[in-house]
Design a protein around this motif. Sequence first.
Motif, PDB file in Angstrom:
ATOM      1  N   SER A 104      33.273  37.708 104.438  1.00  0.00           N
ATOM      2  CA  SER A 104      32.397  36.590 104.064  1.00  0.00           C
ATOM      3  C   SER A 104      32.118  35.704 105.279  1.00  0.00           C
ATOM      4  O   SER A 104      32.874  35.717 106.260  1.00  0.00           O
ATOM      5  CB  SER A 104      33.043  35.760 102.953  1.00  0.00           C
ATOM      6  OG  SER A 104      34.211  35.119 103.446  1.00  0.00           O
ATOM      7  N   GLU A 125      27.847  27.797 106.908  1.00  0.00           N
ATOM      8  CA  GLU A 125      27.018  27.849 105.703  1.00  0.00           C
ATOM      9  C   GLU A 125      27.414  29.067 104.882  1.00  0.00           C
ATOM     10  O   GLU A 125      27.537  30.175 105.416  1.00  0.00           O
ATOM     11  CB  GLU A 125      25.547  27.925 106.099  1.00  0.00           C
ATOM     12  CG  GLU A 125      24.598  27.848 104.908  1.00  0.00           C
ATOM     13  CD  GLU A 125      23.142  27.845 105.356  1.00  0.00           C
ATOM     14  OE1 GLU A 125      22.253  27.785 104.482  1.00  0.00           O
ATOM     15  OE2 GLU A 125      22.895  27.913 106.581  1.00  0.00           O
ATOM     16  N   THR A 126      27.593  28.880 103.598  1.00  0.00           N
ATOM     17  CA  THR A 126      28.010  29.960 102.704  1.00  0.00           C
ATOM     18  C   THR A 126      26.795  30.741 102.200  1.00  0.00           C
ATOM     19  O   THR A 126      25.650  30.397 102.501  1.00  0.00           O
ATOM     20  CB  THR A 126      28.794  29.389 101.522  1.00  0.00           C
ATOM     21  OG1 THR A 126      27.921  28.566 100.737  1.00  0.00           O
ATOM     22  CG2 THR A 126      29.966  28.552 102.013  1.00  0.00           C
ATOM     23  N   GLU A 127      27.112  31.819 101.424  1.00  0.00           N
ATOM     24  CA  GLU A 127      26.015  32.612 100.857  1.00  0.00           C
ATOM     25  C   GLU A 127      25.154  31.776  99.907  1.00  0.00           C
ATOM     26  O   GLU A 127      23.957  32.026  99.749  1.00  0.00           O
ATOM     27  CB  GLU A 127      26.578  33.834 100.110  1.00  0.00           C
ATOM     28  CG  GLU A 127      27.363  34.793 100.984  1.00  0.00           C
ATOM     29  CD  GLU A 127      28.840  34.446 101.039  1.00  0.00           C
ATOM     30  OE1 GLU A 127      29.189  33.286 100.714  1.00  0.00           O
ATOM     31  OE2 GLU A 127      29.640  35.310 101.421  1.00  0.00           O
ATOM     32  N   SER A 128      25.757  30.776  99.274  1.00  0.00           N
ATOM     33  CA  SER A 128      25.018  29.938  98.314  1.00  0.00           C
ATOM     34  C   SER A 128      24.355  28.738  99.000  1.00  0.00           C
ATOM     35  O   SER A 128      23.997  27.765  98.333  1.00  0.00           O
ATOM     36  CB  SER A 128      25.968  29.426  97.231  1.00  0.00           C
ATOM     37  OG  SER A 128      27.047  28.694  97.818  1.00  0.00           O
ATOM     38  N   ARG A 130      25.506  26.461 100.865  1.00  0.00           N
ATOM     39  CA  ARG A 130      26.303  25.242 100.871  1.00  0.00           C
ATOM     40  C   ARG A 130      27.035  25.170 102.206  1.00  0.00           C
ATOM     41  O   ARG A 130      27.426  26.175 102.783  1.00  0.00           O
ATOM     42  CB  ARG A 130      27.291  25.231  99.713  1.00  0.00           C
ATOM     43  CG  ARG A 130      26.629  25.283  98.356  1.00  0.00           C
ATOM     44  CD  ARG A 130      27.652  25.256  97.250  1.00  0.00           C
ATOM     45  NE  ARG A 130      28.375  23.999  97.232  1.00  0.00           N
ATOM     46  CZ  ARG A 130      29.367  23.735  96.375  1.00  0.00           C
ATOM     47  NH1 ARG A 130      29.752  24.644  95.500  1.00  0.00           N
ATOM     48  NH2 ARG A 130      29.959  22.560  96.423  1.00  0.00           N
ATOM     49  N   ASP A 153      34.552  21.770 101.131  1.00  0.00           N
ATOM     50  CA  ASP A 153      33.129  21.687 100.809  1.00  0.00           C
ATOM     51  C   ASP A 153      32.604  20.302 101.218  1.00  0.00           C
ATOM     52  O   ASP A 153      33.209  19.275 100.871  1.00  0.00           O
ATOM     53  CB  ASP A 153      32.935  21.922  99.308  1.00  0.00           C
ATOM     54  CG  ASP A 153      31.459  22.093  98.960  1.00  0.00           C
ATOM     55  OD1 ASP A 153      30.618  21.979  99.882  1.00  0.00           O
ATOM     56  OD2 ASP A 153      31.157  22.332  97.781  1.00  0.00           O
TER      57      ASP A 153
END
Length: 458
Positions: A104, A125-128, A130, A153
């Motif tokens: 990830s 930055e995440t996959e969503s 965020r 977060d």
Amino acid sequence: MNRLLRRLAPHTLRGRLSLVALTTAALLMTVLTVVFNTVMDRHLQHQADDELLSRAAAVATTVDTSGPRVRVLETVNDSLLDANVWIYTGTRLVEKPPAAPADSPLTNAAGRLAARAKSLCTTAETESLRFVRLCSRPLPRHRSTATIVTAADLAPYRNSADSLLTGSLILDAVMLACTYALTRLAVGRALRPVRTMTDQATQWSAVGSDERFGVDDQPAELARLGTSLDALLDRIRTVLRHEQQLTGELSHELRTPLTRIVMELDWWRTRPRSAAETRATHEVIAEASQSMRTICDTLLNDAREGAQNTSTPPGATAVVPVLCRLAENLGAREQVKTVVDVTDPNLEAGVAPALLERIVSPLLTNAVRYACSTVTVSARRLPGGVRITVTDDGPGVPQTFVDDLFQPGRRADHDDGHDGAGLGLPLARRLARAVGGEVSHAPGHTTGARFLADLPAG
């Protein structure tokens, strides 16, 4: 575009000053808002970093690096400590959050931080889509090395920053509205004395009042404005006084030729006249009309030149013909003899003919009016000038009236049986002074009155 801006721009000083204050306040508040939110973003970021480093320190108590291999000890709150925590030995991942895949973006970002073996923080930055904040903390070296990476977060922190930005914008809008309102109120109160002074100056200038503002008990700016308005009011009053004086002088000077016209017409109407008598009457009326025109032109030109303050050369005029013509016109009174005594027939004065006539005519008129039998007019040359002397054998000027002799509208005795408005002598002096000359009374002459007209030489 420029026309549109000019139309939208305020047309009053109050509106313009309020707009300037509003623009200045808006620029200042924009700068302060940007600086404030930048500082708050940094503060929230540091707060997140401190929290992550504190969590890393707590997780470090569960990591054993005393042996040849890194071991993670089990604790009572192991599930809380394992949330968003990666433990590395070198670049090898020892433990990761259960919900984070090995490939990830967060795990890769944590691996990059662990590989640098330093206390660092970064944002990923995440996959969503965020944003997550990650911080790494190397553990003290014993027999093996370990690095702990914690993540948090950033959504709560960003929400706090957005709330602060919204609040600061609302506060800016309120402050700008208050600034505009208070500026209009303050400027209106500051300009109120100016409006009052303007209205008073308008009223005073309309009637030529003696009222003035002065500088006592006034702020420096209003004192300067009052001084300027007082100077303008003085000039306006002077102009009004000159207009009144010009009107009076015109009335005085036009009275004699107008009287001649009326007398000739009355005489012509009393009984039928011959053609020769009618032509003579027409000639007298034409001469008197031309005299009136000359008087008007002379006085109006003098007033215009005085207003413009010009200094055009006046030219030269032969003195004898003018004196003889005036003496002949004033010789209608049989009981008074007018004598012109000039030894130099080429004598010239440096004034226009009409102006010379207007200067000498009041002196001759007064002399004929008060003389008992004889009026003598003489002229002689002076160094750089010409002196014309008018002498009569009348009662002379009362000693008590000498100081008021050249004051407009003043007469020694209003009941002496002679007409006159007291404007002739002041007019003669004013016209003479306009060309650099002077009209004066000779107090040493005791048998009658003597007046002197000193004029520049031609």
